[in-house]
Design a protein around this motif. Structure first.
Motif, PDB file in Angstrom:
ATOM      1  N   LYS A 206       0.814  -1.204   0.000  1.00 27.52           N
ATOM      2  CA  LYS A 206       0.000   0.000   0.000  1.00 27.52           C
ATOM      3  C   LYS A 206       0.855   1.265   0.000  1.00 27.52           C
ATOM      4  O   LYS A 206       0.349   2.369   0.178  1.00 27.52           O
ATOM      5  CB  LYS A 206      -0.925   0.017   1.218  1.00 27.52           C
ATOM      6  N   LEU A 207       2.163   1.104  -0.185  1.00 23.49           N
ATOM      7  CA  LEU A 207       3.065   2.247  -0.201  1.00 23.49           C
ATOM      8  C   LEU A 207       3.333   2.711  -1.627  1.00 23.49           C
ATOM      9  O   LEU A 207       3.497   1.906  -2.543  1.00 23.49           O
ATOM     10  CB  LEU A 207       4.394   1.889   0.462  1.00 23.49           C
ATOM     11  N   ILE A 208       3.375   4.030  -1.800  1.00 23.54           N
ATOM     12  CA  ILE A 208       3.811   4.600  -3.067  1.00 23.54           C
ATOM     13  C   ILE A 208       4.906   5.630  -2.776  1.00 23.54           C
ATOM     14  O   ILE A 208       4.983   6.185  -1.681  1.00 23.54           O
ATOM     15  CB  ILE A 208       2.662   5.274  -3.848  1.00 23.54           C
ATOM     16  N   LEU A 209       5.739   5.851  -3.768  1.00 22.03           N
ATOM     17  CA  LEU A 209       6.784   6.862  -3.661  1.00 22.03           C
ATOM     18  C   LEU A 209       6.564   7.910  -4.741  1.00 22.03           C
ATOM     19  O   LEU A 209       6.540   7.588  -5.933  1.00 22.03           O
ATOM     20  CB  LEU A 209       8.171   6.237  -3.827  1.00 22.03           C
ATOM     21  N   LEU A 212       8.901  14.545  -6.812  1.00 23.10           N
ATOM     22  CA  LEU A 212       8.444  15.830  -7.337  1.00 23.10           C
ATOM     23  C   LEU A 212       9.623  16.771  -7.527  1.00 23.10           C
ATOM     24  O   LEU A 212      10.571  16.769  -6.738  1.00 23.10           O
ATOM     25  CB  LEU A 212       7.453  16.483  -6.365  1.00 23.10           C
ATOM     26  N   ILE A 213       9.525  17.612  -8.558  1.00 26.37           N
ATOM     27  CA  ILE A 213      10.396  18.776  -8.691  1.00 26.37           C
ATOM     28  C   ILE A 213       9.494  20.001  -8.568  1.00 26.37           C
ATOM     29  O   ILE A 213       8.546  20.166  -9.341  1.00 26.37           O
ATOM     30  CB  ILE A 213      11.141  18.812 -10.039  1.00 26.37           C
ATOM     31  N   VAL A 214       9.784  20.836  -7.574  1.00 31.74           N
ATOM     32  CA  VAL A 214       8.965  22.018  -7.311  1.00 31.74           C
ATOM     33  C   VAL A 214       9.822  23.258  -7.510  1.00 31.74           C
ATOM     34  O   VAL A 214      10.943  23.337  -6.978  1.00 31.74           O
ATOM     35  CB  VAL A 214       8.412  21.989  -5.868  1.00 31.74           C
ATOM     36  N   ASP A 215       9.315  24.216  -8.298  1.00 33.91           N
ATOM     37  CA  ASP A 215      10.113  25.412  -8.568  1.00 33.91           C
ATOM     38  C   ASP A 215       9.998  26.422  -7.425  1.00 33.91           C
ATOM     39  O   ASP A 215       9.309  26.195  -6.421  1.00 33.91           O
ATOM     40  CB  ASP A 215       9.739  26.044  -9.910  1.00 33.91           C
ATOM     41  N   VAL A 221       6.754  21.006 -11.329  1.00 31.83           N
ATOM     42  CA  VAL A 221       7.142  21.013 -12.743  1.00 31.83           C
ATOM     43  C   VAL A 221       7.497  19.621 -13.238  1.00 31.83           C
ATOM     44  O   VAL A 221       7.693  19.417 -14.437  1.00 31.83           O
ATOM     45  CB  VAL A 221       8.324  21.971 -12.972  1.00 31.83           C
ATOM     46  N   ASN A 222       7.607  18.650 -12.317  1.00 35.32           N
ATOM     47  CA  ASN A 222       7.881  17.271 -12.717  1.00 35.32           C
ATOM     48  C   ASN A 222       7.352  16.357 -11.622  1.00 35.32           C
ATOM     49  O   ASN A 222       7.529  16.633 -10.427  1.00 35.32           O
ATOM     50  CB  ASN A 222       9.386  17.052 -12.910  1.00 35.32           C
ATOM     51  N   LYS A 223       6.693  15.254 -12.021  1.00 35.60           N
ATOM     52  CA  LYS A 223       6.129  14.337 -11.038  1.00 35.60           C
ATOM     53  C   LYS A 223       6.191  12.916 -11.565  1.00 35.60           C
ATOM     54  O   LYS A 223       5.882  12.645 -12.719  1.00 35.60           O
ATOM     55  CB  LYS A 223       4.672  14.707 -10.722  1.00 35.60           C
ATOM     56  N   LYS A 224       6.604  12.014 -10.684  1.00 33.51           N
ATOM     57  CA  LYS A 224       6.629  10.596 -11.016  1.00 33.51           C
ATOM     58  C   LYS A 224       6.190   9.814  -9.791  1.00 33.51           C
ATOM     59  O   LYS A 224       6.622  10.096  -8.675  1.00 33.51           O
ATOM     60  CB  LYS A 224       8.038  10.160 -11.449  1.00 33.51           C
ATOM     61  N   VAL A 225       5.319   8.814  -9.986  1.00 35.89           N
ATOM     62  CA  VAL A 225       4.794   8.017  -8.877  1.00 35.89           C
ATOM     63  C   VAL A 225       5.022   6.538  -9.184  1.00 35.89           C
ATOM     64  O   VAL A 225       4.815   6.092 -10.314  1.00 35.89           O
ATOM     65  CB  VAL A 225       3.284   8.266  -8.667  1.00 35.89           C
ATOM     66  N   LYS A 226       5.476   5.791  -8.172  1.00 32.01           N
ATOM     67  CA  LYS A 226       5.623   4.345  -8.352  1.00 32.01           C
ATOM     68  C   LYS A 226       5.230   3.627  -7.071  1.00 32.01           C
ATOM     69  O   LYS A 226       5.327   4.173  -5.969  1.00 32.01           O
ATOM     70  CB  LYS A 226       7.051   3.985  -8.752  1.00 32.01           C
ATOM     71  N   GLU A 227       4.752   2.376  -7.222  1.00 32.06           N
ATOM     72  CA  GLU A 227       4.403   1.554  -6.085  1.00 32.06           C
ATOM     73  C   GLU A 227       5.664   0.949  -5.477  1.00 32.06           C
ATOM     74  O   GLU A 227       6.619   0.629  -6.184  1.00 32.06           O
ATOM     75  CB  GLU A 227       3.447   0.430  -6.504  1.00 32.06           C
ATOM     76  N   ILE A 254      11.754  16.571  -4.128  1.00 41.64           N
ATOM     77  CA  ILE A 254      10.982  16.061  -2.990  1.00 41.64           C
ATOM     78  C   ILE A 254      10.654  14.590  -3.218  1.00 41.64           C
ATOM     79  O   ILE A 254      10.178  14.203  -4.291  1.00 41.64           O
ATOM     80  CB  ILE A 254       9.681  16.862  -2.803  1.00 41.64           C
ATOM     81  N   LEU A 255      10.891  13.757  -2.203  1.00 39.89           N
ATOM     82  CA  LEU A 255      10.461  12.366  -2.207  1.00 39.89           C
ATOM     83  C   LEU A 255       9.422  12.190  -1.113  1.00 39.89           C
ATOM     84  O   LEU A 255       9.688  12.448   0.065  1.00 39.89           O
ATOM     85  CB  LEU A 255      11.645  11.430  -1.956  1.00 39.89           C
TER      86      LEU A 255
END
Length: 458
Positions: A206-209, A212-215, A221-227, A254-255
């Motif tokens: 049930k965990l996701i990571l 993010l890149i935040v300006d 400005v960039n986002k990626k999600v994985k289980e 940011i993680l």
């Protein structure tokens, strides 16, 4: 005892030219056991700012690196090591300079620490620079999932990794980027982090990571999600991003490690700067907000804000102190300090705030010279006077008088025609409190000698 270690460093190249010494550092904390953690300190010394020594058709550069870690919780030095950083190359290659990049690691127990790093040019002792910071060690063993600090890197490789390199860990060779700056010649941001306490039936599968890149304006400005589907109790998270489509500015990597069943999570973030002159930022904002958000204050957390207030309240006006006490939001406090230091900047045309830099050099001095039991030097009576009025013209030290407790008299000849401050160790534990001053508005006790004698143990 200080320990001297000789270090030969990984190098990354750029153009050779001598100037004032320049170095940067960063650090990241990783898990060790239930009571302690590792801290890795990464440093980058600009070889172009070191004096070079030529011998036998070879060029040598060298610097002495002094790393001090003070344990504020136990009021003692945890680390005081000296490293000699050395590099050499053929004289014919002097056009190609290199950055000297290194890493040291220390095992520290839970607590609050002050870090001071000083670099001195071996061949020119007057060429030196010091930087300081504060950090907390909290062990990563817990019933809940956790995430380490993020280490920014210039390169990470697993295949072909040098297992003998002191940048090698957990099957990866991680070349750090202590400067935290990326650009046209270094467009790929690599990062390394560790995830802990992943095996728990409450949140298995049930965990996701989120990555993010935040300006600097707070926009993602960039986002990626994985289980996260790990059968191991811990795992390593590595990755890289190409930054060349983003405009110049301050950013946060940011993680977020999130339990989706309960919608709770934990965050780790790292600031970095991107210089990319080929991409124009088309987003328009009010200038006031832009200045704040892209400044060092725009991403400050509440604990950093509170520490800054304690360090600078001595030079704040009564109106500013009253104003700060009424602020009830983090954004308002960030804006307070942005304006606080900006109006004290005597040369606003320059990118540096010389007044702020000079003041924090005094904070660093106070912390290294006046620290008392479980109290940073800047927060002691001597620290307050030093930060408020500067370095005294003369100090009269009375450590071993027969009939009195140890005391000091500080003289300032240019204030109000000459004033003095008296500090005494009334407790006998090297905790000097101010007991008298001739400065208007300060504590005055003309019978302070009787007080010192009265406190003497017979």
């Amino acid at each position: 005892m200080k320990k001297i270690i000789f270090v030969f460093l990984f190098c990354s190249g750029f153009v050779f030219s001598q100037s004032h010494l320049n170095f940067d550092f960063d650090f990241a904390r990783f898990r060790y056991d239930s009571t302690s953690s590792y801290i890795e300190i990464y440093y980058n010394i600009s070889q172009s700012t070191l004096k070079h020594f030529v011998k036998n058709d070879s060029v040598f550069v060298s610097a002495m690196l002094n790393i001090k870690i003070y344990d504020s919780t136990n009021a003692k030095n945890a680390v005081d090591n000296i490293y000699q950083v050395v590099n050499s190359f053929p004289a014919s290659d002097t056009i190609q300079n290199q950055n000297l990049i290194g890493k040291t690691s220390y095992l520290l127990n839970r607590g609050k620490y002050s870090l001071s790093i000083s670099v001195t040019d071996t061949y020119n002792a007057d060429n030196k620079k010091s930087i300081s910071d504060n950090f907390i060690i909290l062990p990563y063993y817990s019933n809940n999932f956790m995430i380490s600090d993020i280490e920014l890197a210039n390169n990470i490789k697993q295949e072909g990794a040098d297992k003998e390199s002191y940048f090698y860990k957990n099957s990866y060779e991680v070349i750090p980027n202590p400067v935290s700056v990326y650009g046209e010649n270094n467009p790929l941001l690599f990062y390394y982090a560790e995830l802990y306490n992943l095996v728990n039936e409450q949140y298995n599968n049930k965990l996701i990571l989120e990555r993010l890149i935040v300006d600097g304006y707070g926009k993602i400005v960039n986002k990626k999600v994985k289980e996260i589907k790990s059968k191991s109790e811990s795992m390593v998270e590595v990755g890289h991003l190409n930054l060349m489509k983003l405009p110049s500015g301050n950013y946060n990597l940011i993680l977020n490690l999130i339990d989706t069943s309960k919608n709770i999570g934990i965050t780790s973030n790292k600031k970095f700067y991107l210089f990319n002159k080929n991409v124009i930022d088309t987003i328009k904002y009010v200038q006031k907000d832009v200045d704040l958000l892209t400044s060092e204050f725009g991403a400050m957390e509440i604990d950093e804000i509170n520490v800054m207030y304690e360090m600078c309240k001595y030079i704040a006006s009564n109106q500013e102190k009253d104003q700060f006490k009424t602020l009830d939001s983090l954004s308002a406090k960030r804006d307070f300090f942005f304006r606080f230091w900006k109006k004290r900047d005597a040369i606003p045309e320059t990118p540096e705030n010389e007044f702020k830099n000079d003041y924090y050099k005094r904070v660093e001095y106070a912390n290294s010279h006046f620290t008392e039991f479980q109290k940073n030097g800047a927060l002691t009576d001597r620290g307050r006077v030093y930060l408020t009025y500067g370095e005294p013209d003369e100090i009269e030290n009375k450590p071993n008088e027969v009939d009195t407790k140890p005391y000091q008299i500080w003289y300032y000849n240019s204030i109000e025609g000459g004033v003095e401050f008296v500090f005494a160790d009334l407790s006998g534990y090297s905790q000097f409190e101010m007991i008298h001053s001739t400065k208007r508005g300060e504590l005055k006790d003309t019978n302070y000698l009787n007080r010192i004698k009265a406190a003497k143990d017979y």
